[in-house]
Design a protein around this motif. Structure first.
Motif, PDB file in Angstrom:
ATOM      1  N   VAL A  59      29.890  70.640   8.465  1.00 43.07           N
ATOM      2  CA  VAL A  59      29.438  71.298   7.239  1.00 43.07           C
ATOM      3  C   VAL A  59      29.636  70.373   6.046  1.00 43.07           C
ATOM      4  CG1 VAL A  59      29.897  73.639   8.081  1.00 43.07           C
ATOM      5  CG2 VAL A  59      31.691  72.401   6.868  1.00 43.07           C
TER       6      VAL A  59
ATOM      7  N   GLN B 122      35.243  76.298  -5.668  1.00 42.51           N
ATOM      8  CA  GLN B 122      33.928  76.076  -6.286  1.00 42.51           C
ATOM      9  C   GLN B 122      33.784  77.084  -7.411  1.00 42.51           C
ATOM     10  OE1 GLN B 122      31.902  73.646  -5.523  1.00 42.51           O
ATOM     11  NE2 GLN B 122      32.669  73.021  -3.532  1.00 42.51           N
TER      12      GLN B 122
ATOM     13  N   GLY C 263      24.990  74.732   0.887  1.00 41.87           N
ATOM     14  CA  GLY C 263      25.684  74.117   2.007  1.00 41.87           C
ATOM     15  C   GLY C 263      24.747  73.843   3.163  1.00 41.87           C
TER      16      GLY C 263
ATOM     17  N   TRP D 273      24.054  78.855   2.551  1.00 37.56           N
ATOM     18  CA  TRP D 273      24.243  77.847   3.588  1.00 37.56           C
ATOM     19  C   TRP D 273      23.038  77.854   4.525  1.00 37.56           C
ATOM     20  CZ3 TRP D 273      28.158  74.338   4.450  1.00 37.56           C
ATOM     21  CH2 TRP D 273      29.211  74.396   3.546  1.00 37.56           C
TER      22      TRP D 273
ATOM     23  N   GLN E  35      25.114  64.625  -2.377  1.00 37.13           N
ATOM     24  CA  GLN E  35      26.190  65.154  -1.557  1.00 37.13           C
ATOM     25  C   GLN E  35      27.306  65.556  -2.506  1.00 37.13           C
ATOM     26  OE1 GLN E  35      27.209  62.727   1.819  1.00 37.13           O
ATOM     27  NE2 GLN E  35      29.210  63.701   2.069  1.00 37.13           N
TER      28      GLN E  35
ATOM     29  N   TYR F 284      28.868  70.422   1.460  1.00 37.33           N
ATOM     30  CA  TYR F 284      28.228  70.923   0.248  1.00 37.33           C
ATOM     31  C   TYR F 284      27.302  69.842  -0.294  1.00 37.33           C
ATOM     32  CZ  TYR F 284      31.579  74.780  -0.167  1.00 37.33           C
ATOM     33  OH  TYR F 284      32.318  75.905   0.039  1.00 37.33           O
TER      34      TYR F 284
ATOM     35  N   LYS G   3      24.901  73.214   7.442  1.00 36.69           N
ATOM     36  CA  LYS G   3      25.724  73.361   8.635  1.00 36.69           C
ATOM     37  C   LYS G   3      24.936  72.818   9.827  1.00 36.69           C
ATOM     38  CE  LYS G   3      28.045  76.647  11.614  1.00 36.69           C
ATOM     39  NZ  LYS G   3      28.337  78.057  11.875  1.00 36.69           N
TER      40      LYS G   3
END
Length: 114
Positions: free
Chosen positions: A97, A57, A109, A64, A84, A99, A111
């Motif tokens: 998970v 990235q 992110g 996150w 997404q 991104y 989770k």
């Protein structure tokens, strides 16, 4: 309530950058058992972060957030102009998970714990 659960920093040299933060913060740094060029950072109070290669990235920092249901969260994100930004992956022993990005293109992110 959604909570911040992790952060990622990107670097051309993940190991060197993780060592820098480990040295100045007193955190431990160790290689991920799942992803190459991804260094896990752990603080005394349970805080976690990571430094990863900038080939994964390009955004310098990524936050996150824990969500109870990734699929529902993705629906809400899409309904509010976000996207997404990768496949949903499963980290063994931790959960799902993915991104995503906000309408401005800023990555973050999600989770979903196991």
């Amino acid at each position: 309530m959604t909570k911040l659960v992790h952060f990622e920093l990107t670097s051309a040299d993940a190991e060197m950058t993780a060592k820098f933060y480990s040295d100045i913060l007193g955190w431990t740094a160790e290689p991920s058992p799942f992803v190459p060029d991804y260094q896990l950072l752990t603080g005394e109070n349970g805080a976690t972060g990571a430094v990863m290669s900038d080939r994964y990235q390009s955004q310098p920092a990524i936050l996150w957030f824990e969500v109870p249901d990734i699929d529902l969260a993705l629906t809400a994100i899409a309904g509010n102009g976000g996207k997404q930004a990768g496949d949903i992956n499963t980290i063994p022993g931790q959960g799902r998970v993915v991104y995503v990005s906000d309408p401005n293109g800023t990555l973050f992110g999600l989770k979903q714990p196991q």
